[in-house]
Design an enzyme around this catalytic site. Structure first.
Site, PDB file in Angstrom:
ATOM      1  CG  HIS A 231      -1.967   1.224   0.762  1.00  0.00           C
ATOM      2  ND1 HIS A 231      -2.904   1.178  -0.249  1.00  0.00           N
ATOM      3  CD2 HIS A 231      -1.980   2.495   1.207  1.00  0.00           C
ATOM      4  CE1 HIS A 231      -3.470   2.371  -0.398  1.00  0.00           C
ATOM      5  NE2 HIS A 231      -2.929   3.181   0.474  1.00  0.00           N
ATOM      6  CE1 TYR A 235      -1.914   7.580  -0.567  1.00  0.00           C
ATOM      7  CE2 TYR A 235      -1.386   5.717   0.853  1.00  0.00           C
ATOM      8  CZ  TYR A 235      -2.321   6.545   0.246  1.00  0.00           C
ATOM      9  OH  TYR A 235      -3.657   6.328   0.437  1.00  0.00           O
ATOM     10  CG  HIS A 382      -8.830   2.486  -7.183  1.00  0.00           C
ATOM     11  ND1 HIS A 382      -9.032   3.756  -6.691  1.00  0.00           N
ATOM     12  CD2 HIS A 382      -7.772   1.981  -6.478  1.00  0.00           C
ATOM     13  CE1 HIS A 382      -8.157   4.014  -5.722  1.00  0.00           C
ATOM     14  NE2 HIS A 382      -7.368   2.953  -5.589  1.00  0.00           N
ATOM     15  CG  PHE A 383      -4.680  -0.191 -10.175  1.00  0.00           C
ATOM     16  CD1 PHE A 383      -3.993  -0.269 -11.363  1.00  0.00           C
ATOM     17  CD2 PHE A 383      -5.132  -1.365  -9.604  1.00  0.00           C
ATOM     18  CE1 PHE A 383      -3.783  -1.484 -11.988  1.00  0.00           C
ATOM     19  CE2 PHE A 383      -4.933  -2.594 -10.214  1.00  0.00           C
ATOM     20  CZ  PHE A 383      -4.262  -2.649 -11.413  1.00  0.00           C
ATOM     21  CG  HIS A 384      -5.452   1.401 -15.331  1.00  0.00           C
ATOM     22  ND1 HIS A 384      -5.669   0.162 -14.780  1.00  0.00           N
ATOM     23  CD2 HIS A 384      -4.422   1.244 -16.204  1.00  0.00           C
ATOM     24  CE1 HIS A 384      -4.814  -0.714 -15.302  1.00  0.00           C
ATOM     25  NE2 HIS A 384      -4.047  -0.082 -16.178  1.00  0.00           N
ATOM     26  NE  ARG A 445      -6.819  -7.132  -9.710  1.00  0.00           N
ATOM     27  CZ  ARG A 445      -5.963  -6.562  -8.849  1.00  0.00           C
ATOM     28  NH1 ARG A 445      -6.276  -6.438  -7.563  1.00  0.00           N
ATOM     29  NH2 ARG A 445      -4.806  -6.096  -9.255  1.00  0.00           N
ATOM     30  NE  ARG A 446      -3.452  -9.142 -10.647  1.00  0.00           N
ATOM     31  CZ  ARG A 446      -2.818  -9.035  -9.501  1.00  0.00           C
ATOM     32  NH1 ARG A 446      -3.156  -9.768  -8.482  1.00  0.00           N
ATOM     33  NH2 ARG A 446      -1.810  -8.197  -9.376  1.00  0.00           N
TER      34      ARG A 446
HETATM   35 FE1  HAS Z   1      -5.861   2.616  -3.965  1.00  0.00          FE
HETATM   36  C1  HAS Z   1      -6.254  -0.797  -4.336  1.00  0.00           C
HETATM   37  C2  HAS Z   1      -7.914   2.575  -1.232  1.00  0.00           C
HETATM   38  C3  HAS Z   1      -5.247   5.962  -3.419  1.00  0.00           C
HETATM   39  C4  HAS Z   1      -3.323   2.525  -6.267  1.00  0.00           C
HETATM   40  N1  HAS Z   1      -4.975   1.141  -5.103  1.00  0.00           N
HETATM   41  C5  HAS Z   1      -5.303  -0.178  -5.122  1.00  0.00           C
HETATM   42  C6  HAS Z   1      -4.472  -0.862  -6.057  1.00  0.00           C
HETATM   43  C7  HAS Z   1      -3.601   0.083  -6.578  1.00  0.00           C
HETATM   44  C8  HAS Z   1      -3.945   1.337  -5.964  1.00  0.00           C
HETATM   45  C9  HAS Z   1      -2.501  -0.160  -7.573  1.00  0.00           C
HETATM   46  O1  HAS Z   1      -8.993   0.482   0.716  1.00  0.00           O
HETATM   47  C10 HAS Z   1      -4.575  -2.325  -6.442  1.00  0.00           C
HETATM   48  C11 HAS Z   1      -3.505  -3.172  -5.869  1.00  0.00           C
HETATM   49  C12 HAS Z   1      -3.675  -4.577  -6.386  1.00  0.00           C
HETATM   50  O2  HAS Z   1      -3.149  -4.884  -7.469  1.00  0.00           O
HETATM   51  O3  HAS Z   1      -4.391  -5.363  -5.753  1.00  0.00           O
HETATM   52  N2  HAS Z   1      -6.505   4.013  -2.626  1.00  0.00           N
HETATM   53  C13 HAS Z   1      -7.374   3.793  -1.615  1.00  0.00           C
HETATM   54  C14 HAS Z   1      -7.658   5.050  -0.922  1.00  0.00           C
HETATM   55  C15 HAS Z   1      -6.894   6.016  -1.555  1.00  0.00           C
HETATM   56  C16 HAS Z   1      -6.170   5.344  -2.605  1.00  0.00           C
HETATM   57  C17 HAS Z   1      -8.559   5.270   0.225  1.00  0.00           C
HETATM   58  N3  HAS Z   1      -4.558   3.980  -4.710  1.00  0.00           N
HETATM   59  C18 HAS Z   1      -4.460   5.296  -4.335  1.00  0.00           C
HETATM   60  C19 HAS Z   1      -3.382   5.921  -5.040  1.00  0.00           C
HETATM   61  C20 HAS Z   1      -2.836   4.958  -5.846  1.00  0.00           C
HETATM   62  C21 HAS Z   1      -3.586   3.750  -5.623  1.00  0.00           C
HETATM   63  C22 HAS Z   1      -2.948   7.367  -4.845  1.00  0.00           C
HETATM   64  C23 HAS Z   1      -1.691   5.013  -6.780  1.00  0.00           C
HETATM   65  C24 HAS Z   1      -0.967   6.066  -6.995  1.00  0.00           C
HETATM   66  N4  HAS Z   1      -6.896   1.161  -2.989  1.00  0.00           N
HETATM   67  C25 HAS Z   1      -7.631   1.354  -1.857  1.00  0.00           C
HETATM   68  C26 HAS Z   1      -8.099   0.053  -1.377  1.00  0.00           C
HETATM   69  C27 HAS Z   1      -7.613  -0.909  -2.248  1.00  0.00           C
HETATM   70  C28 HAS Z   1      -6.872  -0.176  -3.256  1.00  0.00           C
HETATM   71  C29 HAS Z   1      -8.909  -0.230  -0.190  1.00  0.00           C
HETATM   72  C30 HAS Z   1      -7.822  -2.430  -2.164  1.00  0.00           C
HETATM   73  C31 HAS Z   1      -8.936  -2.828  -3.013  1.00  0.00           C
HETATM   74  C32 HAS Z   1      -9.076  -4.340  -3.101  1.00  0.00           C
HETATM   75  O4  HAS Z   1     -10.039  -4.873  -2.548  1.00  0.00           O
HETATM   76  O5  HAS Z   1      -8.238  -5.015  -3.729  1.00  0.00           O
HETATM   77  C33 HAS Z   1      -6.816   7.483  -1.134  1.00  0.00           C
HETATM   78  O6  HAS Z   1      -5.525   7.791  -0.730  1.00  0.00           O
HETATM   79  C34 HAS Z   1      -7.287   8.416  -2.214  1.00  0.00           C
HETATM   80  C35 HAS Z   1      -7.293   9.859  -1.758  1.00  0.00           C
HETATM   81  C36 HAS Z   1      -7.545  10.777  -2.902  1.00  0.00           C
HETATM   82  C37 HAS Z   1      -8.293  11.902  -2.852  1.00  0.00           C
HETATM   83  C38 HAS Z   1      -8.432  12.766  -4.080  1.00  0.00           C
HETATM   84  C39 HAS Z   1      -7.776  14.128  -3.878  1.00  0.00           C
HETATM   85  C40 HAS Z   1      -7.750  14.883  -5.153  1.00  0.00           C
HETATM   86  C41 HAS Z   1      -6.727  15.682  -5.529  1.00  0.00           C
HETATM   87  C42 HAS Z   1      -6.824  16.384  -6.848  1.00  0.00           C
HETATM   88  C43 HAS Z   1      -7.284  17.778  -6.642  1.00  0.00           C
HETATM   89  C44 HAS Z   1      -7.900  18.315  -7.852  1.00  0.00           C
HETATM   90  C45 HAS Z   1      -7.781  19.577  -8.226  1.00  0.00           C
HETATM   91  C46 HAS Z   1      -8.477  19.984  -9.453  1.00  0.00           C
HETATM   92  C47 HAS Z   1      -7.012  20.573  -7.480  1.00  0.00           C
HETATM   93  C48 HAS Z   1      -8.981  12.349  -1.626  1.00  0.00           C
HETATM   94  C49 HAS Z   1      -5.551  15.939  -4.674  1.00  0.00           C
HETATM   95  C50 HAS Z   1      -7.583  20.829 -10.350  1.00  0.00           C
HETATM   96  C51 HAS Z   1      -8.316  21.159 -11.561  1.00  0.00           C
HETATM   97  C52 HAS Z   1      -8.832  22.362 -11.810  1.00  0.00           C
HETATM   98  C53 HAS Z   1      -9.891  22.503 -12.788  1.00  0.00           C
HETATM   99  C54 HAS Z   1      -8.403  23.558 -11.145  1.00  0.00           C
END
Ligand code: HAS
Length: 558
Positions: A231, A235, A382-384, A445-446
């Site tokens: 996990h 980050y 999600h992860f793409h 998946r997979r």
């Molecule tokens: Fe995830 C599974 C939960 C973030 C990648 N995640 C994965 C896997 C990958 C991955 C690769 O709780 C699959 C692994 C595998 O092969 O089995 N993930 C989360 C949560 C977050 C999260 C709660 N994941 C990421 C990030 C990744 C990533 C970052 C890669 C870089 N994820 C999970 C969970 C699983 C999971 C479970 C397991 C699922 C399962 O059952 O297998 C959080 O950290 C996300 C927080 C993000 C936000 C969004 C903030 C938005 C921002 C942009 C601001 C936009 C602006 C607009 C300023 C709160 C900062 C600008 C535009 C204008 C117009 C001005």
């Protein structure tokens, strides 16, 4: 107010020519990794359309290609790009060359060797274990050695950052660490701790097993150790993009960094909370204690918070920039942002995608809903959006100034570079939406769904959209590699030095509280939190190791 980082020219004048050369080579490794990865990605999406080219390219199976896709993009591309980018960001932040050129070279050599070994194992089909490599799937020792070397390359960067910081401190006693360097170093410190899980998994369990020194190994233990790192690795992928979003994009978008103190607090929260959440990948794992799953679920919601803070502070910075560029009204400033600029546009689009990717992450994190989406196509959906867009598209935007900086060549066709980012964004919207939907309909998946006999009619249209989106992504990736190749090997030289953009802070960085400029207490707190979140589970699993079989645990009877 001034930025805490010194002027770019002072770094560039003093940055060892050799260091720039090796940083450039590290970048080339990243692009090689990406190229291999997207080629394999194309095979996968074609498979969804019933076009099977695996035989054509002499691959044994869908899973061999899938392993190469995951390892090349999620491990090789991300690690080597960060090794180059955050090493440079540290030098730029501290206004001095990196302390050791040998470590810069060492990081390149270990990463290159790691890539060659892992690739050799995967190409020969002796490491078809997917990028989440844990037992009972077994790879050849070459693959595990390759993985070890890739991780070591990141540790060498971290050591170099700390040595450079030590040298800087001697000349700047009592001063705040410049924010750009602080965030770059915290990113690697977080990863140093997080990568202990995978290091133990590979060195203590998988490698001796693959070498035949021990009879077996424990799948549950290796799986838990893998996710200990698996996990926080997300980050480690994301934080280099955050470094750019906070400190570099506002500079080019005409805005300022919202607050030095908030950025430090955000990175410290990531240091604290990135690791003790890995069990949310094992919610459905019967061998893991339910109480600890609950602790990890709560901490997963906590690690959501620094990203929410990031979203709001970035919006403030961009509103500031859009208004400075003449934007009026509630939303008029959005149009004024440089949506056609090859450095800014990809990263703004990356942020938009991440907003959706963050929301789907929250869904994954919710224990009961996770039971619906786990192991379905929803998860790659999600992860793409997260690693495949928030991170990859940001790295693409960064490389549109980083490659000119590293090569001294002018970016080839900047307008085309901006278009390339939009093509990626559109392709990913189609691809990831289809993956989410078909996942909710139950598609696993997979799985090579192209040959699965049970695919119902209602999945077909979505699988075709997966194919279409993936094909568009492939076109964008080819454009990206082509633009960079034409830049690096083109004849047109850059006029003067390329600016390494660093935004000014709206508030005086010197007013940042001193406790946000330290990390030793935070490191200690992180270790304590990890021990609480993982200690009981690991102690229980290690206690189950069968000592009769020697150094390795016995294979469990179930
Ligand atoms: Fe995830 C599974 C939960 C973030 C990648 N995640 C994965 C896997 C990958 C991955 C690769 O709780 C699959 C692994 C595998 O092969 O089995 N993930 C989360 C949560 C977050 C999260 C709660 N994941 C990421 C990030 C990744 C990533 C970052 C890669 C870089 N994820 C999970 C969970 C699983 C999971 C479970 C397991 C699922 C399962 O059952 O297998 C959080 O950290 C996300 C927080 C993000 C936000 C969004 C903030 C938005 C921002 C942009 C601001 C936009 C602006 C607009 C300023 C709160 C900062 C600008 C535009 C204008 C117009 C001005």
């Amino acid at each position: 107010m001034t930025s805490a980082a010194p002027a770019a020219s002072s770094v560039l004048d003093t940055l060892d020519v050799d260091q720039r050369k090796w940083i450039r080579r590290q970048l080339y490794l990243a692009f090689a990794g990406l190229a291999v990865g997207v080629l394999m990605g194309l095979l996968q999406v074609l498979e969804r359309l019933n076009i099977d080219l695996y035989d054509e390219v002499q691959l044994q199976s869908y899973y061999q290609g899938l392993t190469m896709h995951g390892v090349a993009t999620a491990i090789v591309f991300t690690f080597t790009f960060s090794n180059a980018f955050l090493a440079l960001a540290t030098a730029r932040g501290l206004g001095r060359p990196l302390a050791s050129t040998n470590l810069v070279i060492g990081s390149f050599v270990t990463a290159a060797l790691g890539l060659v070994l892992a690739l050799a194992a995967m190409v020969t089909n002796s490491a078809t274990v997917l990028y989440t490599f844990y037992a009972p799937l077994e790879a050849s020792s070459l693959f595990y050695l390759g993985a070890v070397l890739l991780v070591v390359s990141t540790w060498l960067v971290s050591v170099n950052q700390l040595l450079t910081l030590r040298a800087w401190r001697r000349q700047h006693p009592g001063e705040r660490i410049p924010l750009l360097a602080f965030t770059s170093i915290v990113t690697y410190l977080m990863w140093d701790l997080a990568s202990v899980g995978i290091a133990v998994e590979v060195v203590v369990f998988l490698l001796p097993w693959a070498l035949g020194w021990v009879a077996g190994t424990d799948p549950l233990l290796t799986r838990t150790l893998f996710w200990f790192t698996g996990h926080p690795i997300v980050y480690f992928w994301l934080l280099p993009a955050y470094v750019s979003w906070y400190m570099m994009v506002p500079r080019r978008a005409g805005g300022k960094l919202y607050s030095d103190a908030i950025v430090r607090a955000v990175f410290i929260m990531f240091l604290l909370l990135s690791t003790p959440v890995g069990l949310h990948h094992q919610f459905t794992d019967p061998g893991v204690d339910s109480g600890l799953k609950f602790v990890h679920a709560i901490l997963t919601f906590a690690v959501f918070f620094p990203s929410m803070v990031t979203a709001f502070t970035l919006l403030a910075a961009f509103e500031n920039g859009g208004r400075a560029r003449g934007g009026k009204g509630l939303f008029g400033w959005i149009r004024k942002l440089p949506w056609r600029e090859p450095f800014v546009a990809p990263q703004l689009l990356a942020m938009l995608a991440f907003t959706v990717g963050g929301a789907t992450g929250l869904i994954n994190a919710s224990f009961t809903v996770n039971l619906v989406v786990h192991n379905t196509a929803y998860i790659p959906g999600h992860f793409h959006l997260t690693v495949g867009t928030a991170v990859a598209l940001s790295f693409m935007g960064i490389s549109y100034w980083l490659v000119p900086w590293a090569t001294g060549k002018k970016l080839w066709k900047p307008r085309l570079a901006a278009i390339q980012a939009w093509v990626w964004f559109v392709g990913m919207l189609i691809f990831s939406n289809a993956m989410h939907v078909v996942g909710l309909l139950g598609a696993p998946r997979r799985t090579p769904l192209g040959v699965a006999p049970y695919v119902p009619e209602e999945w077909t249209g979505h699988l075709q959209r997966v194919g279409l989106g993936g094909a568009i992504l492939f076109v964008s990736a080819v454009m990206y590699v082509w633009i960079l190749a034409r830049t690096a090997w083109g004849k047109e030289r850059q006029q003067g030095e390329v600016e390494i953009p660093v935004a000014e802070a709206m508030q005086d960085p010197q007013r940042t509280p001193r406790w946000l400029d330290r990390w030793v207490p935070w490191l200690v707190a992180t270790v304590v939190l990890i021990l609480i979140a993982y200690g009981p589970q690991l102690i229980d699993q290690i206690a189950n190791i069968d000592l009769d079989t020697g150094r390795a645990p016995a294979v469990r009877p179930w």
